[in-house]
Design an enzyme around this catalytic site. Structure first.
Site, PDB file in Angstrom:
ATOM      1  N   GLU A 172       0.866  -1.126  -0.036  1.00 33.93           N
ATOM      2  CA  GLU A 172      -0.260   0.014   0.315  1.00 33.93           C
ATOM      3  C   GLU A 172       0.976   1.599  -0.311  1.00 33.93           C
ATOM      4  O   GLU A 172       0.170   1.740   0.994  1.00 33.93           O
ATOM      5  CB  GLU A 172      -1.078   0.137   1.272  1.00 33.93           C
ATOM      6  CG  GLU A 172      -2.041  -1.130   0.922  1.00 33.93           C
ATOM      7  CD  GLU A 172      -3.086  -1.349   2.506  1.00 33.93           C
ATOM      8  OE1 GLU A 172      -4.064  -1.462   2.096  1.00 33.93           O
ATOM      9  OE2 GLU A 172      -3.156  -0.209   3.554  1.00 33.93           O
ATOM     10  N   GLU A 183      -6.266  -7.690  -1.462  1.00 31.33           N
ATOM     11  CA  GLU A 183      -7.173  -7.728  -0.319  1.00 31.33           C
ATOM     12  C   GLU A 183      -7.613  -7.714  -0.441  1.00 31.33           C
ATOM     13  O   GLU A 183      -9.127  -5.904  -0.689  1.00 31.33           O
ATOM     14  CB  GLU A 183      -6.364  -6.540   1.303  1.00 31.33           C
ATOM     15  CG  GLU A 183      -5.068  -7.314   1.374  1.00 31.33           C
ATOM     16  CD  GLU A 183      -4.249  -5.535   2.094  1.00 31.33           C
ATOM     17  OE1 GLU A 183      -5.073  -5.488   2.727  1.00 31.33           O
ATOM     18  OE2 GLU A 183      -2.616  -6.083   2.357  1.00 31.33           O
TER      19      GLU A 183
END
Length: 690
Positions: free
Chosen positions: A175, A333
């Site tokens: 991320e 995710e």
């Protein structure tokens, strides 16, 4: 690029410019069928738990896990001192049990010894405060010290596992920008100046692009240029935008540096997990995906979002729109239940795990992955949901995970197919989002995601598939293109959009689109400058409404937040203002352009107005729904060599019907020509061949 193995630590370790992306690789097959699994963190658990983990993974049908994302400090306990034993055991255990590995470079989380020895690698906020250790992504992208240590560890990792048969995918960092999107330290300032030289060439060009005569801020030396530091709310728009672009490129340079190391030792594909949605823009995602073998996204619905499933669809449509050739992407995710970072983290309702996951699959994902496999007992994310929750296998979540695993196995033949071509598109740009959300604007409360969601919702509810695409794309295949609040745009991009109605398509432009050029400078002569001529309408004044204020329209609705004084110059008024100082003036206009049309929406319309306009746009462009279905049913079709697959998702609490036929892969039975989708349920039909 500064070579981190040679740098002594004084020069910023970033690329002055990002290289052109390589040609797209062939489609990626990560597993036998659709990928299913999640982040696996065996280092958090005693060794005896691992055997239970693998047994339960096999029971659930897990075939891919992300491994080692935060394991740098667990492996490298001191500089150059690495203990691989536990990771060797985990890799071999997974491999023996037929579970593929998405192996991460753990550089998202620098070890404590590195942060203690070199606190200067931590990012500095705009107010000069240096972030302390303990947070997410605690490193500055310009730090040569971080770059050097990170790549040394990546080299060791890749040398050890680069050819291991269990490694199906490499996962760079985690991320990017999720905790270090911007750093304002002196090294970042130096790197920013190098980036500006690459982008603009000369100091005179920077002054011209930023309009530095305003407030007398003209630069006479490169060293005078700094990041937009401080707490004041009025940064120079050009400086601000360039710093946002630089920051995205600086993070991308770290990704590319790690990727280059991996590719010296491994032929497995490389990616990283993005955070694409309709909300905040962390980096310029459209510029990142060409550098990934398969675009991957982390997506979490918001508990208080009344249309969670529509935002999910928007994210999927955007992932498809920024993936090379609209190819399949990967849901890296999502959550089985409650996340941990929202104000009130409520679990998902029964059925949502399956329906949301298959919603991503419907819109092009070739897998459904979660954070994480087993819920953590300790640490910042101890209350984040997982595939195997704290309550264990007796839980509803576990039963739905088992159900999802069975469904994904039933859908194995969908892997590699693509969502059918869309004839409608919505144009989205992270840079334009940064521009709209920050600085001194006529209305400082507007946020970029609102109009994106509203226009997407109108198409989504009508079963009209659309791609969510970047402004530098190819629009030739679209009969309807919607441009919501795209404040800044390059002239070359605007020209391609202006060509849509000229070749017979429909173009709709909303307020605050095309107002500024690529440098953030206002295009003069009337708003929206980049589209004024093709629209045949322009405004000379903005009239943002005050809190609680509204203006009536002659279609029976009212608008809040934003209005404009619009003049017709070849267009006709479709909707007019019906009260206030703009009464009688055009609010929505349409100009016929040959067989096409150009629309301008000058107001922050209510949903009912948007719906009426959407109905007309759909009719004029002769857009057909993906399937004839009752309200509340989402329909998406994927096609390929394996056939045609129609996904029907019922987001209501009552049974709904659709007109379709085929073999339901989930129920294992033929259905049609009328299909009932159970409340909250999903059907996936392999449609008959012609």
């Amino acid at each position: 690029m500064i070579d981190p193995f040679q740098s002594g630590g004084g020069e910023p370790a970033v690329l002055a410019s990002v290289p052109a992306p390589p040609p797209p690789p062939p489609p990626i097959r990560l597993a036998d069928g659709l990928a299913f699994g999640g982040d696996y963190n065996p280092e958090q658990w005693p060794r005896e738990v691992w055997d239970e983990d693998v047994r339960l993974m096999r029971e659930a049908g897990v075939n891919l896990v992300s491994l080692g994302i935060f394991a740098w400090g667990t492996i490298e306990t001191a500089p150059g001192v690495r203990d691989w034993s536990w990771l060797d055991d985990a890799v071999d255990l997974l491999h023996r049990n037929g579970i593929g590995i998405d192996l991460a470079t753990p550089t998202a989380a620098p070890p404590s010894w590195l942060l203690t020895a070199h606190p200067e690698i931590a990012p500095v906020l705009a107010d000069g405060f240096r972030e302390p250790a303990g947070g997410r992504l605690a490193w500055c992208a310009a730090s040569p010290i971080f770059r050097r240590y990170a790549l040394l560890h990546v080299e060791a990792l890749a040398e050890r596992y680069g050819r291991h048969p269990a490694v199906r995918l490499w996962h760079i960092g985690n991320e990017f920008g999720g905790g270090n999107a911007r750093c304002y330290c002196d090294l970042s300032a130096e790197a920013f100046r190098a980036w500006l030289r690459e982008r603009h060439g000369t100091l005179q060009a920077v002054n011209a692009a930023w309009g530095t005569e305003q407030w007398g801020h003209r630069y006479s030396d490169w060293d005078e240029i700094l990041p937009p530091r401080g707490r004041h709310g009025a940064p120079n728009p050009g400086q601000f935008l360039d710093y946002e672009r630089y920051s995205s490129d600086a993070l991308l340079s770290q990704y590319l540096a790690e990727k280059a190391v991996i590719e010296r030792h491994s032929a497995a594909p490389v990616t990283t997990n993005l955070m694409v949605g309709a909300g905040a823009q962390v980096v310029d995602y459209a510029s990142w995906t060409p550098h990934t073998a398969i675009a991957a996204n982390d997506h979490y619905t918001l508990v208080d979002d009344p249309l969670r499933e529509q935002e999910l669809a928007f994210a999927g449509d955007r992932m498809r729109g920024i993936s090379a050739g609209r190819r399949p992407w990967l849901l890296m995710e999502s959550s089985t239940g409650s996340p941990s970072w929202q104000p009130r983290n409520r679990s998902k309702d029964p059925g949502e795990i399956v329906r949301h996951s298959l919603g991503h699959i419907a819109r092009g994902a070739d897998g459904a992955m979660f954070f994480q496999w087993r819920a953590s007992r300790a640490g910042a994310e101890q209350f984040h949901s997982a595939m195997l929750p704290h309550s264990g296998t007796r839980s509803r979540v576990w039963q739905e995970v088992l159900e999802l695993g069975r469904h994904l196995q039933s859908l194995a033949e969908v892997q590699g197919t693509q969502v059918e071509p869309a004839r409608a598109a919505i144009v989205v740009d992270d840079v334009a989002g940064w521009a709209l959300n920050h600085g001194l604007k006529p209305h400082r409360g507007l946020r970029y995601g609102r109009e994106l969601r509203e226009w997407h919702r109108a198409l989504w509810e009508r079963q009209i598939l659309c791609d969510v695409v970047a402004p530098d794309g190819d629009f030739d295949g679209y009969d309807l293109v919607i441009v919501p609040t795209l404040l800044n745009i390059a002239e070359s991009d605007a020209a391609r959009l202006r060509a849509v109605p000229e070749r017979g398509g429909s173009l709709l432009v909303t307020y605050l689109s095309g107002v500024c050029d690529d440098d953030g400078q206002v295009i003069t002569g009337g708003f929206p400058g980049a589209f004024r001529d093709v629209l045949g309408a322009w405004s000379d004044e903005f009239y943002p409404l005050q809190a609680g204020e509204s203006t009536a329209l002659d279609d029976g609705t009212a608008v809040a937040e934003w209005t404009e004084r619009v003049h017709l110059d070849g267009a006709e008024a479709v909707v007019r203002y019906d009260s206030g100082s703009l009464a009688g003036g055009p609010a929505v206009t349409r100009r016929a352009v040959g067989d096409g049309a150009a629309w301008y929406v000058s107001a922050h319309l209510a949903s009912a107005s948007i719906d009426r306009i959407a109905d007309r746009l759909i009719a004029e462009a002769a857009l057909a729904p993906v399937a004839e279905a009752e309200p509340g049913v989402e329909a998406v079709r994927r096609t390929g060599d394996a056939g045609s697959f129609l996904f029907l998702l019922n987001h209501t609490d009552a049974d709904r019907k659709a007109t379709a036929e085929g073999f339901d892969l989930l129920a294992g039975e033929p259905v049609g020509p009328a299909v009932t989708i159970p409340a909250g349920g999903v059907r996936v039909l392999r449609e008959p061949t012609a």
